[in-house]
Design an enzyme around this catalytic site. Structure first.
Site, PDB file in Angstrom:
ATOM      1  N   ASP A 149       0.811  -1.271  -0.439  1.00 50.46           N
ATOM      2  CA  ASP A 149      -0.014   0.202   0.151  1.00 50.46           C
ATOM      3  C   ASP A 149       1.323   1.338  -0.362  1.00 50.46           C
ATOM      4  OD1 ASP A 149      -1.777   1.925   0.333  1.00 50.46           O
ATOM      5  OD2 ASP A 149      -3.184   1.313   1.806  1.00 50.46           O
ATOM      6  N   THR A 189      -5.180   8.919  -8.911  1.00 56.77           N
ATOM      7  CA  THR A 189      -5.337   9.307  -9.816  1.00 56.77           C
ATOM      8  C   THR A 189      -6.387   9.855  -9.705  1.00 56.77           C
ATOM      9  OG1 THR A 189      -6.570   6.962 -10.831  1.00 56.77           O
ATOM     10  CG2 THR A 189      -4.420   7.449 -11.145  1.00 56.77           C
ATOM     11  N   TYR A 232      -3.446  17.065  -8.219  1.00 60.49           N
ATOM     12  CA  TYR A 232      -2.289  16.182  -8.618  1.00 60.49           C
ATOM     13  C   TYR A 232      -1.707  16.030  -9.094  1.00 60.49           C
ATOM     14  CZ  TYR A 232      -2.840  12.270 -12.437  1.00 60.49           C
ATOM     15  OH  TYR A 232      -2.187  11.215 -12.803  1.00 60.49           O
ATOM     16  N   LYS A 279       2.179  14.877  -9.125  1.00 60.00           N
ATOM     17  CA  LYS A 279       2.902  14.316  -9.648  1.00 60.00           C
ATOM     18  C   LYS A 279       4.213  15.094  -9.845  1.00 60.00           C
ATOM     19  CE  LYS A 279       1.944  11.311 -11.259  1.00 60.00           C
ATOM     20  NZ  LYS A 279       1.706   9.327 -11.286  1.00 60.00           N
ATOM     21  N   TRP A 336      -4.508  12.177 -21.222  1.00 60.68           N
ATOM     22  CA  TRP A 336      -5.010  11.705 -21.814  1.00 60.68           C
ATOM     23  C   TRP A 336      -5.782  10.009 -21.799  1.00 60.68           C
ATOM     24  CZ3 TRP A 336      -8.171  15.646 -25.496  1.00 60.68           C
ATOM     25  CH2 TRP A 336      -8.139  16.535 -24.862  1.00 60.68           C
TER      26      TRP A 336
HETATM   27  N1  NAP Z   1      -5.160   8.081 -16.656  1.00 61.36           N
HETATM   28  C1  NAP Z   1      -4.701   9.456 -16.962  1.00 61.36           C
HETATM   29  O1  NAP Z   1      -5.298   9.617 -18.468  1.00 61.36           O
HETATM   30  C2  NAP Z   1      -2.968   9.574 -16.833  1.00 61.36           C
HETATM   31  C3  NAP Z   1      -2.869  10.763 -17.877  1.00 61.36           C
HETATM   32  C4  NAP Z   1      -1.658  11.077 -17.827  1.00 61.36           C
HETATM   33  C5  NAP Z   1      -0.656   9.798 -16.539  1.00 61.36           C
HETATM   34  N2  NAP Z   1      -0.952   8.520 -16.354  1.00 61.36           N
HETATM   35  C6  NAP Z   1      -0.383   8.336 -15.147  1.00 61.36           C
HETATM   36  O2  NAP Z   1      -0.278   7.315 -15.457  1.00 61.36           O
HETATM   37  C7  NAP Z   1      -0.226   6.051 -14.469  1.00 61.36           C
HETATM   38  C8  NAP Z   1      -1.054   5.029 -14.460  1.00 61.36           C
HETATM   39  O3  NAP Z   1      -2.358   5.521 -14.474  1.00 61.36           O
HETATM   40  P1  NAP Z   1      -3.618   4.774 -14.593  1.00 61.36           P
HETATM   41  O4  NAP Z   1      -4.914   5.334 -15.532  1.00 61.36           O
HETATM   42  O5  NAP Z   1      -3.439   3.732 -15.887  1.00 61.36           O
HETATM   43  O6  NAP Z   1      -4.450   4.470 -13.940  1.00 61.36           O
HETATM   44  P2  NAP Z   1      -5.872   3.997 -12.903  1.00 61.36           P
HETATM   45  O7  NAP Z   1      -6.301   3.224 -14.102  1.00 61.36           O
HETATM   46  O8  NAP Z   1      -6.115   4.524 -11.766  1.00 61.36           O
HETATM   47  O9  NAP Z   1      -4.503   2.789 -11.618  1.00 61.36           O
HETATM   48  C9  NAP Z   1      -4.677   2.927 -10.420  1.00 61.36           C
HETATM   49  C10 NAP Z   1      -3.857   2.513  -9.636  1.00 61.36           C
HETATM   50  O10 NAP Z   1      -3.188   2.318  -8.615  1.00 61.36           O
HETATM   51  C11 NAP Z   1      -3.567   1.147  -7.747  1.00 61.36           C
HETATM   52  N3  NAP Z   1      -3.274   2.584  -6.914  1.00 61.36           N
HETATM   53  C12 NAP Z   1      -4.071   3.431  -5.869  1.00 61.36           C
HETATM   54  N4  NAP Z   1      -3.424   3.132  -4.629  1.00 61.36           N
HETATM   55  C13 NAP Z   1      -3.177   2.801  -4.794  1.00 61.36           C
HETATM   56  C14 NAP Z   1      -2.353   2.839  -3.199  1.00 61.36           C
HETATM   57  N5  NAP Z   1      -1.824   3.046  -1.594  1.00 61.36           N
HETATM   58  N6  NAP Z   1      -1.092   1.760  -2.812  1.00 61.36           N
HETATM   59  C15 NAP Z   1      -0.900   0.855  -3.444  1.00 61.36           C
HETATM   60  N7  NAP Z   1      -1.470   1.311  -5.376  1.00 61.36           N
HETATM   61  C16 NAP Z   1      -2.344   1.660  -5.457  1.00 61.36           C
HETATM   62  C17 NAP Z   1      -4.465   0.612  -8.010  1.00 61.36           C
HETATM   63  O11 NAP Z   1      -5.293  -0.029  -6.827  1.00 61.36           O
HETATM   64  P3  NAP Z   1      -6.472  -0.401  -6.619  1.00 61.36           P
HETATM   65  O12 NAP Z   1      -7.425  -0.798  -7.801  1.00 61.36           O
HETATM   66  O13 NAP Z   1      -6.632  -1.571  -5.567  1.00 61.36           O
HETATM   67  O14 NAP Z   1      -7.373   1.002  -6.175  1.00 61.36           O
HETATM   68  C18 NAP Z   1      -4.661   1.350  -9.746  1.00 61.36           C
HETATM   69  O15 NAP Z   1      -4.068  -0.170  -9.868  1.00 61.36           O
HETATM   70  C19 NAP Z   1      -0.585   6.997 -13.111  1.00 61.36           C
HETATM   71  O16 NAP Z   1       1.042   7.455 -12.849  1.00 61.36           O
HETATM   72  C20 NAP Z   1      -0.624   8.173 -13.887  1.00 61.36           C
HETATM   73  O17 NAP Z   1      -0.294   9.288 -12.554  1.00 61.36           O
HETATM   74  C21 NAP Z   1      -2.867   8.894 -15.811  1.00 61.36           C
END
Ligand code: NAP
Length: 292
Positions: free
Chosen positions: A35, A61, A124, A128, A149
């Site tokens: 965690d 996120t 956020y 980051k 995105w």
């Molecule tokens: N989504 C976007 O549009 C976007 C854009 C730019 C950059 N990013 C970056 O890309 C990366 C991946 O994004 P994503 O959209 O694939 O993320 P996501 O679908 O929201 O998934 C987040 C993951 O992090 C886990 N998590 C959250 N809190 C946690 C904790 N306290 N300890 C351990 N695990 C934890 C979640 O687990 P649970 O399912 O168990 O909660 C999930 O597996 C991130 O670094 C994000 O900042 C995302």
């Protein structure tokens, strides 16, 4: 080669889980096993597993919720990545981490380069950015992949929201004054795999070659607005005849967190360093919507 992957229930983590296993012994840790909101738990888990590579797509996120949960967001997105990097140094591992266009304020007229000044508009983005700095200061082999995105067929994202609204409504209002490059989580995972493979071939861990460490921008090619993204989703779903898509300005859709109006990231650095090209966003979207 032991590869430790966090966040396998997430969009990018889920895709990585299916893709990177051929590069080594893939060990995944979910939130129960590690965690990231509990900083003290990080080093013991790392010392126990002793990975060679840590891939960390896990993050806080929830962009709007972060405005009221800044402490938790900072712990998961900044303190934890810094501690992962320190643990990586102890066990001799390299770290691949993900970040966001939200480190920028979106005022630029052109796509952002890696070295452009950052100025996050929301909590956020601030967390980051702090995570990026915490990793970069540790001196390990690291890659921070900034993307934008992100969507996939799973999880919370714009593609799934529009598909759901299309079933429930006969008109949808979508912002047309924020520009970005919609990016399929699988495209990011596939390129991460290619990059890691190249790094390992070039003895990334042994040499800590600075040209193979740093921040890299990685998004699909092309650009659109959220409105253009929604229109394409409806076209591909053959749903555009039944739904009226209305353009609205950001000012008509207030959210707790302010978003940048320009989310475009310049991908030249990663193209030059690793010789790879991302698909155009429209092609990736078609592939995603036709996949399972
Ligand atoms: N989504 C976007 O549009 C976007 C854009 C730019 C950059 N990013 C970056 O890309 C990366 C991946 O994004 P994503 O959209 O694939 O993320 P996501 O679908 O929201 O998934 C987040 C993951 O992090 C886990 N998590 C959250 N809190 C946690 C904790 N306290 N300890 C351990 N695990 C934890 C979640 O687990 P649970 O399912 O168990 O909660 C999930 O597996 C991130 O670094 C994000 O900042 C995302």
């Amino acid at each position: 080669m032991k590869i430790l992957l966090t966040g396998k229930t997430g969009q990018i983590g889920g895709e990585l889980n299916n893709i990177v296993g051929d590069l080594g012994n893939l060990i995944t840790v979910d939130k129960e096993q590690l965690d990231l909101s509990k900083p003290n738990s990080i080093e013991p888990v790392m010392l126990d597993i002793k990975p060679d590579i840590i891939i960390n797509p896990a993050a806080y996120t929830a962009v709007d919720k972060a405005e009221e949960e800044s402490g938790l967001a900072m712990t998961v997105n900044a303190i934890a990545p810094g501690l992962l990097a320190k643990a990586a140094r102890k066990v001799g591992a390299g770290l691949i981490h993900y970040s966001t266009d939200y480190v920028f304020d979106g005022c630029s007229e052109i796509p952002y380069k890696e070295e452009d000044p950052t100025n996050p508009l929301n909590v956020y983005g601030k967390t980051k950015l702090a995570g990026e700095k915490a990793i970069a200061n540790v001196g390990i082999p690291f890659l921070i992949i900034r993307t934008s995105w992100v969507y996939s067929l799973h999880g919370k994202n714009f593609l799934r929201t529009i598909k759901k609204l299309a079933k429930e409504k006969d008109k949808i209002q979508v912002i047309d004054d924020q520009i970005g490059a919609p990016t399929w989580a699988r495209s990011v995972a596939l390129k991460t795999h290619q990059i890691l493979k190249q790094c390992l071939n070039k003895k990334w861990l042994e040499t800590n070659d600075p040209s193979l460490s740093g921040i890299f921008h990685l998004t699909c090619q092309g650009k659109t607005s959220w409105h253009g993204f929604a229109r394409k989703i409806l076209n591909i779903s053959n749903a555009s005849q039944n739904i009226k898509l209305i353009t609205i300005p950001t000012s008509d859709y207030p959210t707790p967190a302010t978003r940048p109006s320009n989310s475009l990231l310049n991908n030249e650095k990663i193209q030059k360093a690793f010789g790879l090209n991302m698909p155009h966003w429209e092609d990736a979207l078609k592939d995603c919507m036709g996949s399972n």
